[in-house]
Design an enzyme around this catalytic site. Sequence first.
Site, mmCIF file in Angstrom:
data_model
loop_
_atom_site.group_PDB
_atom_site.id
_atom_site.type_symbol
_atom_site.label_atom_id
_atom_site.label_comp_id
_atom_site.label_asym_id
_atom_site.label_seq_id
_atom_site.Cartn_x
_atom_site.Cartn_y
_atom_site.Cartn_z
ATOM 1 N N ARG A 89 0.820 -1.216 0.000
ATOM 2 C CA ARG A 89 0.000 0.000 0.000
ATOM 3 C C ARG A 89 0.852 1.264 0.000
ATOM 4 O O ARG A 89 0.314 2.349 -0.076
ATOM 5 C CB ARG A 89 -0.858 0.066 1.262
ATOM 6 C CG ARG A 89 -2.024 -0.891 1.328
ATOM 7 C CD ARG A 89 -3.250 -0.374 0.617
ATOM 8 N NE ARG A 89 -4.444 -0.203 1.397
ATOM 9 C CZ ARG A 89 -5.375 -1.121 1.625
ATOM 10 N NH1 ARG A 89 -5.249 -2.337 1.186
ATOM 11 N NH2 ARG A 89 -6.452 -0.806 2.290
ATOM 12 N N ARG A 123 -21.956 -1.393 -0.164
ATOM 13 C CA ARG A 123 -21.327 -2.706 0.022
ATOM 14 C C ARG A 123 -21.796 -3.349 1.336
ATOM 15 O O ARG A 123 -21.920 -2.676 2.353
ATOM 16 C CB ARG A 123 -19.824 -2.479 0.051
ATOM 17 C CG ARG A 123 -18.989 -3.683 0.214
ATOM 18 C CD ARG A 123 -17.644 -3.499 -0.387
ATOM 19 N NE ARG A 123 -16.755 -2.633 0.377
ATOM 20 C CZ ARG A 123 -15.486 -2.433 0.043
ATOM 21 N NH1 ARG A 123 -14.991 -2.993 -1.033
ATOM 22 N NH2 ARG A 123 -14.715 -1.643 0.773
ATOM 23 N N ARG A 156 -19.127 -2.972 6.423
ATOM 24 C CA ARG A 156 -17.806 -2.940 7.049
ATOM 25 C C ARG A 156 -17.713 -1.677 7.890
ATOM 26 O O ARG A 156 -18.235 -0.637 7.507
ATOM 27 C CB ARG A 156 -16.728 -2.897 5.958
ATOM 28 C CG ARG A 156 -16.305 -4.262 5.514
ATOM 29 C CD ARG A 156 -15.417 -4.222 4.310
ATOM 30 N NE ARG A 156 -14.272 -3.321 4.418
ATOM 31 C CZ ARG A 156 -13.244 -3.340 3.573
ATOM 32 N NH1 ARG A 156 -13.231 -4.215 2.578
ATOM 33 N NH2 ARG A 156 -12.249 -2.491 3.694
ATOM 34 N N ARG A 167 -9.325 6.791 3.324
ATOM 35 C CA ARG A 167 -8.704 5.737 2.502
ATOM 36 C C ARG A 167 -8.376 6.241 1.108
ATOM 37 O O ARG A 167 -7.353 5.886 0.526
ATOM 38 C CB ARG A 167 -9.613 4.503 2.451
ATOM 39 C CG ARG A 167 -9.507 3.705 3.754
ATOM 40 C CD ARG A 167 -10.216 2.400 3.669
ATOM 41 N NE ARG A 167 -11.654 2.587 3.625
ATOM 42 C CZ ARG A 167 -12.503 1.702 3.127
ATOM 43 N NH1 ARG A 167 -12.057 0.591 2.600
ATOM 44 N NH2 ARG A 167 -13.788 1.939 3.143
HETATM 45 P P1 AMP Z 1 -8.822 -3.554 2.699
HETATM 46 O O1 AMP Z 1 -9.733 -4.686 3.014
HETATM 47 O O2 AMP Z 1 -7.712 -3.934 1.762
HETATM 48 O O3 AMP Z 1 -9.570 -2.319 2.243
HETATM 49 O O4 AMP Z 1 -8.093 -3.147 4.069
HETATM 50 C C1 AMP Z 1 -8.844 -2.710 5.188
HETATM 51 C C2 AMP Z 1 -7.957 -1.945 6.160
HETATM 52 O O5 AMP Z 1 -6.894 -2.803 6.624
HETATM 53 C C3 AMP Z 1 -7.239 -0.738 5.578
HETATM 54 O O6 AMP Z 1 -8.044 0.421 5.554
HETATM 55 C C4 AMP Z 1 -6.066 -0.613 6.561
HETATM 56 O O7 AMP Z 1 -6.487 -0.078 7.809
HETATM 57 C C5 AMP Z 1 -5.690 -2.069 6.794
HETATM 58 N N1 AMP Z 1 -4.726 -2.534 5.777
HETATM 59 C C6 AMP Z 1 -4.924 -3.474 4.829
HETATM 60 N N2 AMP Z 1 -3.828 -3.666 4.076
HETATM 61 C C7 AMP Z 1 -2.897 -2.807 4.578
HETATM 62 C C8 AMP Z 1 -1.550 -2.506 4.223
HETATM 63 N N3 AMP Z 1 -0.923 -3.123 3.220
HETATM 64 N N4 AMP Z 1 -0.907 -1.542 4.939
HETATM 65 C C9 AMP Z 1 -1.495 -0.922 5.972
HETATM 66 N N5 AMP Z 1 -2.764 -1.149 6.349
HETATM 67 C C10 AMP Z 1 -3.473 -2.085 5.662
#
Ligand code: AMP
Length: 215
Positions: A89, A123, A156, A167
């Site tokens: 990320r 969602r 979520r 985000r």
């Molecule tokens: P996602 O399901 O990929 O949208 O991830 C949900 C949340 O998990 C994000 O908003 C972050 O808080 C955390 N997260 C997921 N992947 C990462 C990453 N590679 N680096 C830092 N935080 C992460």
Amino acid sequence: MRKYVIMGVQGSGKGTQCTLMRHDFELTHISVGDILRRHVQEHTKIGALVRRTMTAGELVSDDLVESIVRDRLQQHDWNYGFLIDGFPRNVRQAGFFLESYDIDGVIHLDLPDEEVQKRVLSRRLCAACGMDYNLISDRPEVEGKCDVCGGKLVSRDDDTPEALAARLRDYYGKTEPVLELFRRKEYVLTVDARPGPAAIQKAIRAGLNLPAYQP
Ligand code: AMP
């Protein structure tokens, strides 16, 4: 063995595309967000550390996600390869990843901002089995209930307008530079994420020279 990274702003359909792709090619889907959400649900130590940060839509620490990815990939249950979703990320995570693993390509799902908001706020997720729904494009048969297991559908915690704004800021500020870095290495396949899931999956397979998708 095929090793891919899938990237795209939230709501661009990364999870859906991973599901359509992984069965045919026996790829292991590794979603860092799913792993972290499981920790929160199961009230682990890691869950307690990340819960607030996740709810606010902010990124959790690099050290933590790097150790999660390292541990997950060390399980070696990915004989035919993996699809990693939600990682890297930022540029530091990308450096860590490229030092340790070689990849065959990056799938970039491209979605304009106006679509993102609409999709993310509609969602829903099954609280029991994790199946994804969307109240606009992929409604459950019975309102509020999972078609697969009958579990309750919930939003979520981070699918709120405030967390989405955080985000998106991180995506453009920190994740886009990762795409630039991967582009310089000629890894990136950019696909328009606006059409339906099957059309996107077809475009991904065509772009990666994989056997065609048969819905
Ligand atoms: P996602 O399901 O990929 O949208 O991830 C949900 C949340 O998990 C994000 O908003 C972050 O808080 C955390 N997260 C997921 N992947 C990462 C990453 N590679 N680096 C830092 N935080 C992460």
